[in-house]
Each structure stands twice: as structure tokens, then as C-alpha cells.
Enzyme design. Structure first.
Site, PDB file in Angstrom:
ATOM      1  N   SER A 154       5.716  -7.180  -2.018  1.00 18.13           N
ATOM      2  CA  SER A 154       4.997  -6.858  -0.550  1.00 18.13           C
ATOM      3  C   SER A 154       5.698  -8.247  -0.452  1.00 18.13           C
ATOM      4  O   SER A 154       6.309  -9.040  -1.035  1.00 18.13           O
ATOM      5  CB  SER A 154       4.231  -6.530   0.056  1.00 18.13           C
ATOM      6  OG  SER A 154       3.536  -6.980   1.265  1.00 18.13           O
ATOM      7  N   ALA A 155       5.990  -8.393   1.356  1.00 14.59           N
ATOM      8  CA  ALA A 155       6.945  -9.902   2.160  1.00 14.59           C
ATOM      9  C   ALA A 155       4.946 -10.523   1.786  1.00 14.59           C
ATOM     10  O   ALA A 155       5.332 -11.495   2.850  1.00 14.59           O
ATOM     11  CB  ALA A 155       7.440  -9.078   2.915  1.00 14.59           C
ATOM     12  N   HIS A 156       4.020 -10.104   2.417  1.00 16.24           N
ATOM     13  CA  HIS A 156       3.064 -10.678   3.218  1.00 16.24           C
ATOM     14  C   HIS A 156       2.209 -11.908   2.539  1.00 16.24           C
ATOM     15  O   HIS A 156       1.205 -12.590   2.849  1.00 16.24           O
ATOM     16  CB  HIS A 156       2.130 -10.038   3.795  1.00 16.24           C
ATOM     17  CG  HIS A 156       0.922  -8.596   3.263  1.00 16.24           C
ATOM     18  ND1 HIS A 156       1.533  -8.111   2.076  1.00 16.24           N
ATOM     19  CD2 HIS A 156       0.583  -9.629   2.301  1.00 16.24           C
ATOM     20  CE1 HIS A 156       0.508  -8.408   1.380  1.00 16.24           C
ATOM     21  NE2 HIS A 156      -0.590  -8.536   1.359  1.00 16.24           N
ATOM     22  N   CYS A 186     -11.225  -7.168   1.269  1.00 12.70           N
ATOM     23  CA  CYS A 186     -11.910  -5.984   1.706  1.00 12.70           C
ATOM     24  C   CYS A 186     -13.335  -5.918   1.713  1.00 12.70           C
ATOM     25  O   CYS A 186     -13.943  -5.549   2.123  1.00 12.70           O
ATOM     26  CB  CYS A 186     -10.826  -4.965   1.222  1.00 12.70           C
ATOM     27  SG  CYS A 186      -9.282  -5.059   1.409  1.00 12.70           S
ATOM     28  N   THR A 246       1.013  -1.539   0.193  1.00 11.28           N
ATOM     29  CA  THR A 246      -0.088   0.093   0.469  1.00 11.28           C
ATOM     30  C   THR A 246       1.173   0.856  -0.482  1.00 11.28           C
ATOM     31  O   THR A 246       0.467   2.335  -0.902  1.00 11.28           O
ATOM     32  CB  THR A 246      -0.831   0.036   1.558  1.00 11.28           C
ATOM     33  OG1 THR A 246      -2.067  -1.486   1.091  1.00 11.28           O
ATOM     34  CG2 THR A 246      -1.907   1.296   1.100  1.00 11.28           C
TER      35      THR A 246
END
Lengths: 384, 384
Positions: free
Chosen positions: B200-202, B323, B72
Site C-alpha cells: 500500500s502507498a499510505h 482501529c 485491504t
């Protein structure tokens, strides 16, 4: 090695990692799946318990706390969010203290480039905000005042009670950067009506990459981080639940007793340095200062030389702020309290945390005494 | 419980935590103390090795990677940073795909409110960007095109090679959100000249709270996060070194073999669902889709009912994006590919990760078959 610099506070507490582990390996779902399954709900509960932990420490309601990635992001959100929300409705003037840490100081400068009018409020010789000046500079166009609770470098603690009264009377919002004071000094929004508060985990043996922002209910503020609807639709991004849980645990682990122990080490360093070494000036206030901070100028020596020699003797200390060490520029904080470049370059900061002991404080000043004496013997600046 | 939703990718790998631990407990200094002592230098080295790990995966130079707190933040930085840097020099027009994930989509909408002109580029029935449309909408005022590599919901993988050629020819910067494709699909900036990449790592069993942004050398971009001088003075905030190190480890742990294994589970689910259950539509492309993603609409049933029944049977799956589950709004992605509300609400997404097995895929579709059959029996919408 004995760490009496920033690292004195940044080492993670093992208990914090233990608290985080279930959210790495068992409850690792995304929290936002309200209509989802059990693990998502458990994850959300973990997040909300962490939020309550931060909120209760500030006397706030849970819905007034949003998690961010750091104190830097919290302060960006506070300053830019309020400035953007009110620029058309109220005006384009903000006030920040001239010795603020970079997140507030440089966000204010970024807003200046966007057309905002910024007043950098002066401080006195001990680093206290000019309160009469504050009353004068606030106009009907002022949308935000940002004054830190405790200074990152010289430890001076502002009188937020009086500052909040001035802001209330003038009907202007007040933000405070409490990165270095959170949990170590009291701050209760029921007693001191601050509107926005920046806090972070990395200064209290919590994890990196997690901070929070208190936003008083009904405060006009725009979103800084756009994207998803997380954090009451105030901050986008998949929630860092292990980080939030670790932050709340770190808050829990700070005790009044520990803070008094840390304060006693600070006092020992200050008193020993002032009494045993010549030509030493205490930077900041003797009375109203952060429990973990001692900052002293050893005249006629350079801070960089001192830190290198201290390193060789097994002590880590800082000169200026950590960021300044990079640029070798004279600290804006020391200059803010009227110090010249010589005073700034000779300044050494000691920081105390959970893993320090009183013997470290004693030994550090003994080492300083030896180093300063030797450096002065070869310094062309020294009084012989 | 068998996780075939986002959680299939978000569980931390134990080896990632092991890689992070030294930076929690041994090398926990702030990295920026260049003139400081040994631990600060070791911390900085750890950070720079992590940066090299991310860079080399993208065929980039280390100095072109900045760490952020998430995908983000990376996308906020890319879109707002470029838009602000070029608005006076070039223009105020940006182009984003209409099925982008929220970080890009809602950042574009935020820029719209700030006076930027945003084109939301259409996709076809499988989710592919309208390339002829792209050529037409780019003007001399266009400062940035942002088109994702793989879709978060329906898995469609865009042809970045062709898109980058269009952007190069039109002399406009290209950003891609590679959050869901990084390490699972090739992306090399030497072969495909993208200017900015969000990662991103997640999504690959790495830690929460850490992402990165590739910024091609000399790309005009303003700072999004103001404060200190970290990350080549492009992103302020104390570096999350454990996070960065964990991210690099997570990247290291992804293998081609594992990705093929994940892809085989995806294919099994798609083929089994289409052949064994009636009235099923595959959302997205059969050929060009993310290895970990299957998205199917089971007509005449509601996604929410399906996920609840699957939960009771021990399977976690998603409907729409994570979301959306919160808002219960029909997915903008399904609507983007021409689906109506019924198709959106009946959509179920399966995600596969390191800890899934082929038996899970089989069992999940058997469970789906049973649930869908039962739900259709009681549904007024179903064809009898």
C-alpha cells in the site's frame, strides 16, 4: 486537442485539488482515532462533512452513505452484499437491465456463476426498460432489481419513479447505478424510493479512486470489503479522506447553469449531425437522455476509423464504450436496442464537460462531416 | 505537534503530489482506450511505468502486479480470490497468523462464515509464527497460508524465507501482507518465493486510496472486483492513474539511508524507555522488528490516559492499533503474544517516518517519563 470523449469529464478541477490539499499536508491522520488526539478528530470531521455533502445531494441521511473506491466497488457491494444477505432468507433471483455498464452487468454474471438466477431485462429501441416485463419477471425469490439511471453509452434515462413503484409494490429492493447521472440529473431518495445508489467522483471532474454507495437505512446487506470497522462497519480500509473531500467539492461545483450549457452543446451536436450529414441515426432517446451524452451511428463507416481520423484533426471522441474500444467487440448496448454489428461499429459517442465550449461542438461536427464523406467514398459498404 | 503515531507515515510527500499533477490536469484520459488517441496512450504509459516501479521493487514482472484501492482490497482479493478458485479443485482450508491485521484476519473470518475451515496460527511471546505448528496444520485441503511480513502493532518481522520453504514443500500457496514493511525491509520474490503480496502507498507518504497486489504468474485466483477488463482482467474499475503514479513515486523516494535514520529513532525510544522508566516491557522482538515501530507497555497505567496526556504535551502516539482505539477492546496482537488485558491497555506504540527527527524521539520519552510517573502516583494499580 479538444476532448469530447470520457476525458471531457475526467479532468480534475483545480478547486477540487485545492480542497484536498489540507488533507494531504495538514490533516493527514487516520480518521478512526476517536479516543485519539486533535488531528485525528479534525480528519474525521473533514470526512463527515464530505459525507454530508454527498448525502444532501441525494436527499439522504449521512449514515446512509458509505465511501468506496469507485462506482465499480459500490455496485459490487450493492449487488453481492444484498444477494448474499438475502439468499437464504428470501431467494436467489436478481434482475438487471441488459444494457447496464460492466460493474453491474459483470457482477450479475459473477453471481450467476455462484448459483444465482439472473434475469437480464430487455430494453426497447431507445433503451428504455421493459416495464411490463419487469412486473412479470419479479418473483417471491427476487432479492434485487438493478436498473441504471442514465446509460453510459447511449445516454437513455430510465423512469426510476415508475420503476421504484413497481419494486415497492412487489416488495423487492432496487439499486440504481447513477455514475453518469449524479449531479447532472435530479435523484432524491425522499421522492424516488431507491434503496441503493452507486455514485462516483471521476465523472464530474473529481478525483479517481473515490466513489460512494447510498444504502437506505435497514437494508439487509453483507460487507463486501472485509477488514477494519470503518464506514459504519460496512466497508473496511483506511479512509481516503482527501478523496472523499475532493468528491464532495466536485459535487459542490456542479451547477444547474453548467448542466444546461452542457446540454445545449449536446443538442447542437445531435441536431447538426442529423441535419447536415446523411445516413445518421441517433442512438438512444432524443428527449430523455443524459445532458452530457450524444451517440450517433454514421452508417457505412467504422467507428474506429472515425475516431482515428478525428484524433488527427484534434478531436477526441469514442466509439462504443471506452472498455469496448479495447476488445473491439460490438457494443452490448447498441445490440441491446436492436442494432446490428454495423450500427454498433459505426457508433460515435460525444461527451461534454466543464471545459468544453459551443464552438467545439460545431467544429467537431464539421470535422465529422468531412471525415465521414471521405470514408464513405472509399467504403465498399456505402450506398453510392 | 509531533506525530509519532500512524500519521508519522501518512503525510503525503510534496514530491508525490508533483508527480501526480500531470495526470490530474494534462494526461487525464482513461487508460484503456488502446485504439484511441494520443492522451489515452500517454495515460496508459504512465500507468505501466508506475506498475514497473512497484514490480521492480519486489523483483517481480510488471504483469504480476495489479493496482487496487488499498492493502485491504489487496488482501481481500488474495484470500477470497484463491479460496474461491481452489475450493472445488483442492479444498476449503486456509491458515492465517492469529496476529494479522484486520484485512487478513477478518477476511479469513468472512471465509469461515462461507464454509471455509480457518486455522489461526499461534505466535510465541515475541510474535513469531509457530513454524512447527505450521508444518502440522497444513493438509492436502489447505489452499492458502497468509502470514504477514511485519506486524502492524508490535513490529515483529517473520522469517518469510523459512515460511516460504515450508509452503513450497507442502505445495501450498503463500500470501504475505507487507503493508508495513514494503520498501522498509527487503522482499524479493526471486529469493523468497511468496505467491501473493499485499502492499500500500499510505504507509510510505504516498496517496490514500491506492494499493497493489503481487500475484505470481499462473497463481489460480478468481476476480474479487467484477466489472470492466482492467488490470489484466484481474481487477475492474477505471484505473486510478494519478494514484498509481503517486505510489510509484513514494516507493522511489524511500532510501536505505532514510530507513536507517528511522531505525535509529526507534532504537533510541526503546533504549531510553527501558533504561529511564521503571516497569516497562518491550512488545515484540528487539532484533527482528520493523524499522519504524516501537511498542512498549508501561505497566500500571492505561494507554488511553497516556495518549491523551501526550496529546496535551504535543505528541501524538497510539495505543493498540488505530482501529482498536475506536472499540477500546484489548488488542488481539498483545493477547496473541500472551499478554493480559492490563498489558494490552498499557501498550503505547511509536511510529517513525520521514518527517521525524531524533530530538522528537528524545523529547517523547522525557514526556512519557513525566506522564507515567504522575499517572502511577494516582493509580490504584501501581506498586507503591
Amino acid at each position: 486537442m479538444i476532448y469530447l470523449d470520457n476525458a471531457a469529464c475526467t479532468r480534475l478541477d483545480e478547486q477540487v485539488l485545492e480542497a484536498m490539499k489540507p488533507y494531504f499536508f495538514d490533516t493527514y491522520a487516520v480518521a478512526t482515532s476517536e479516543f485519539g488526539y486533535s488531528m485525528g478528530i479534525d480528519a474525521k470531521e473533514g470526512l463527515e462533512r464530505a459525507r454530508e455533502g454527498i448525502a444532501s445531494k441525494l436527499g439522504a441521511n449521512s449514515e446512509e452513505i458509505i465511501f468506496t473506491s469507485s462506482d465499480t466497488e459500490s455496485s459490487n457491494t450493492a449487488l453481492k452484499g444484498v444477494a448474499w444477505a438475502l439468499k437464504e432468507k428470501k431467494g436467489k433471483h436478481i434482475v438487471v437491465l441488459n444494457i447496464e455498464d460492466f460493474p453491474v452487468l459483470n457482477t450479475a454474471k459473477a453471481l450467476q456463476k455462484q448459483g444465482f438466477d439472473v434475469t437480464f431485462l430487455d430494453v426497447d429501441a431507445e433503451g428504455f426498460a421493459d416495464l411490463e416485463g419487469l412486473k412479470k419477471v419479479i418473483t417471491k425469490e427476487t432479492v434485487l432489481v438493478s436498473i441504471q439511471q442514465g446509460n453510459q453509452e447511449i445516454g437513455t434515462v430510465q423512469d426510476l419513479k415508475v420503476i421504484s413503484e413497481i419494486c415497492e409494490e412487489k416488495d423487492v429492493l432496487l439499486h440504481t447505478d447513477a455514475t453518469h447521472s449524479f449531479t447532472r440529473l435530479p435523484l432524491n431518495v425522499k421522492e424516488i424510493p431507491v434503496d441503493l445508489i452507486t455514485v462516483s467522483a471521476h465523472t464530474i471532474h473529481g478525483p479517481r479512486g473515490i466513489g460512494a454507495l447510498y444504502i437506505r437505512k435497514n437494508t439487509p446487506i453483507n460487507k463486501f470489503m472485509d477488514g477494519g470497522f470503518q464506514e459504519f462497519n460496512m466497508r473496511a480500509g483506511v479512509e481516503n479522506i482527501p478523496g472523499a473531500v475532493g468528491f464532495a467539492k466536485a459535487v459542490d461545483l456542479v451547477t444547474e447553469e453548467e448542466t444546461r450549457k452542457i446540454e445545449a452543446m449536446r443538442d447542437r451536436v445531435i441536431e447538426k449531425a442529423l441535419s447536415e450529414i446523411s445516413d445518421v441515426t441517433l442512438n438512444g432517446s432524443r428527449e430523455k437522455r443524459l445532458p452530457q451524452n450524444a451517440n450517433l451511428t454514421f452508417h457505412y463507416v467504422e467507428g474506429e476509423s472515425v475516431t482515428l481520423h478525428m484524433d488527427m484533426k484534434g478531436f477526441a471522441v469514442s466509439t462504443g464504450s471506452a472498455c469496448f474500444s479495447r476488445s473491439l467487440e460490438a457494443s452490448h448496448v447498441i445490440r441491446g436496442i436492436g442494432g446490428d454489428h454495423e450500427r454498433a461499429h459505426g457508433s460515435v459517442r460525444f461527451t461534454f464537460g466543464r471545459y468544453n465550449r459551443m464552438e467545439d461542438a460545431d467544429a467537431a461536427i464539421d470535422a465529422m462531416n468531412e471525415i465521414v464523406t471521405r470514408l464513405r467514398e472509399i467504403s465498399p459498404l456505402a450506398r453510392k
